[in-house]
Design an enzyme around this catalytic site. Structure first.
Site, PDB file in Angstrom:
ATOM      1  CG  ASN A   9     -22.860   2.105  39.442  1.00 33.08           C
ATOM      2  OD1 ASN A   9     -21.847   1.394  39.394  1.00 33.08           O
ATOM      3  ND2 ASN A   9     -23.879   1.855  40.258  1.00 33.08           N
ATOM      4  CD1 TRP A  10     -19.190   2.397  33.532  1.00 34.03           C
ATOM      5  CD2 TRP A  10     -17.131   1.485  33.559  1.00 34.03           C
ATOM      6  NE1 TRP A  10     -18.408   3.101  32.652  1.00 34.03           N
ATOM      7  CE2 TRP A  10     -17.142   2.564  32.649  1.00 34.03           C
ATOM      8  CE3 TRP A  10     -15.948   0.767  33.745  1.00 34.03           C
ATOM      9  CZ2 TRP A  10     -16.013   2.941  31.921  1.00 34.03           C
ATOM     10  CZ3 TRP A  10     -14.816   1.137  33.028  1.00 34.03           C
ATOM     11  CH2 TRP A  10     -14.852   2.214  32.121  1.00 34.03           C
ATOM     12  CE  LYS A  11     -26.171  -0.269  38.390  1.00 36.18           C
ATOM     13  NZ  LYS A  11     -27.592  -0.508  38.491  1.00 36.18           N
ATOM     14  CG  HIS A  98     -26.191   1.158  44.069  1.00 35.10           C
ATOM     15  ND1 HIS A  98     -27.061   0.143  43.759  1.00 35.10           N
ATOM     16  CD2 HIS A  98     -26.199   1.999  43.005  1.00 35.10           C
ATOM     17  CE1 HIS A  98     -27.557   0.353  42.552  1.00 35.10           C
ATOM     18  NE2 HIS A  98     -27.046   1.480  42.067  1.00 35.10           N
ATOM     19  CD  GLU A 100     -27.623  -2.625  41.424  1.00 36.31           C
ATOM     20  OE1 GLU A 100     -26.382  -2.573  41.298  1.00 36.31           O
ATOM     21  OE2 GLU A 100     -28.416  -2.203  40.541  1.00 36.31           O
ATOM     22  CD  GLU A 170     -28.873   5.151  41.799  1.00 31.08           C
ATOM     23  OE1 GLU A 170     -28.405   5.507  40.720  1.00 31.08           O
ATOM     24  OE2 GLU A 170     -28.614   4.052  42.330  1.00 31.08           O
ATOM     25  N   GLY A 176     -32.604  -0.171  36.481  1.00 28.50           N
ATOM     26  CA  GLY A 176     -32.446  -1.282  35.541  1.00 28.50           C
ATOM     27  C   GLY A 176     -33.760  -1.857  35.038  1.00 28.50           C
ATOM     28  CB  SER A 216     -34.553   3.505  33.754  1.00 30.02           C
ATOM     29  OG  SER A 216     -34.574   2.186  34.268  1.00 30.02           O
ATOM     30  N   GLY A 237     -26.527   4.039  35.095  1.00 30.41           N
ATOM     31  CA  GLY A 237     -26.070   2.647  35.068  1.00 30.41           C
ATOM     32  C   GLY A 237     -25.881   2.174  33.641  1.00 30.41           C
ATOM     33  N   GLY A 238     -26.884   1.468  33.120  1.00 36.72           N
ATOM     34  CA  GLY A 238     -26.785   0.846  31.794  1.00 36.72           C
ATOM     35  C   GLY A 238     -26.281   1.774  30.706  1.00 36.72           C
TER      36      GLY A 238
END
Ligand code: 13P
Length: 256
Positions: A9-11, A98, A100, A170, A176, A216, A237-238
């Site tokens: 997930n590049w966000k 998600h 977010e 999640e 994150g 994470s 993610g990251g």
């Protein structure tokens, strides 16, 4: 048999050129590394979708997804993107629910149920995210939270439609933050999710549903998470923004 899936997930990261360059670097490597029952999905910003679909054309086990759609079919919704528009790029998946989007854009379970229908109506497979906040975990209510997210967002689907869904657990407190759920904590919730699916749709559907862990995840903890019996991969993610890390996560999966 359910698929093992590693999804990135590049966000809201990477401009157009950066996205193309990261994906070009990854795609050949990914295609060489993945095994038969494995699927890799990159969920990029909308701007990258058509180009990534083209670049992945010869990589059978790599698919492209979006990170959101509007629940409406079309019309006067300035700035929004529909399921049909995403599908027309050649993308096959869309992340829905998600945390977010739930937290920053007020997306409710009811709205998400509509987005799920919009996606399925255009042959886009939802990667549907569920997970509890820190407070909900500490209060011990997290099973209830998970169950109600599943039931309000998804259980209006019949068993056939539900088989298009990929789930991602999640925990919000792990996203994150560098705080990963322990393999035992994650496995406990994944097993609960599968049991809840079995009660709703029967054991076969439950056994065939891929349930990913997100929060994470990185090359250092992927092995201990992915070796749990009910964890069928990761939503990353990251670490999906660094081709070396993402590759290492895929390799961990392959080494099992
Ligand atoms: P991080 O891997 O950066 O914690 O993000 C997880 C996530 O939100 C994937 O959807």
């Amino acid at each position: 048999m359910r698929k093992n899936i590693v999804a990135g997930n590049w966000k809201m990261n990477l401009d157009y050129e950066q996205g193309i360059s990261l994906f070009s670097e990854m795609v050949n490597m990914i295609q060489d590394e993945v095994h038969g029952n494995q699927q890799i999905i990159i969920c990029s910003p909308f701007i990258h979708l058509p180009a990534l679909v083209k670049l992945s054309a010869s990589a059978d086990q790599v698919a492209i997804g979006a990170q959101n759609i509007n629940q409406n079919q079309k019309g006067a919704f300035t700035g929004e993107i529909s399921a049909e528009q995403v599908k027309s790029t050649g993308a096959q998946y869309v992340i829905l629910g998600h945390s977010e989007r739930r937290a920053y854009f007020g997306e409710t379970d009811e709205l998400l149920a509509q987005k799920v229908d919009a996606a399925l109506g255009h042959d886009l497979r939802p990667i549907f995210c569920i997970g509890e906040t820190k407070e909900e975990r500490e209060s011990g209510d997290y099973f209830e939270v998970i169950k109600s997210q599943l039931s309000n967002g998804l259980f209006h689907l019949d068993a056939k439609a539900f088989q298009e869904i990929v789930l991602a657990y999640e925990p919000v407190w792990a996203i994150g933050t560098g705080l990963t759920a322990s393999p035992e904590q994650a496995q406990e919730v994944h097993a609960f999710i599968r049991k809840t699916l079995a009660e709703q749709y029967g054991q076969d559907v439950a056994d065939n549903t891929s349930i990913l862990y997100g929060g994470s995840a990185n090359p250092g903890n992927a092995q201990s998470l992915f070796s749990q019996p009910d964890i069928d991969g990761g939503l990353i993610g990251g670490a999906s923004l660094k081709s070396r890390d993402f590759q290492e996560i895929i390799n961990v999966f392959n080494a099992q």
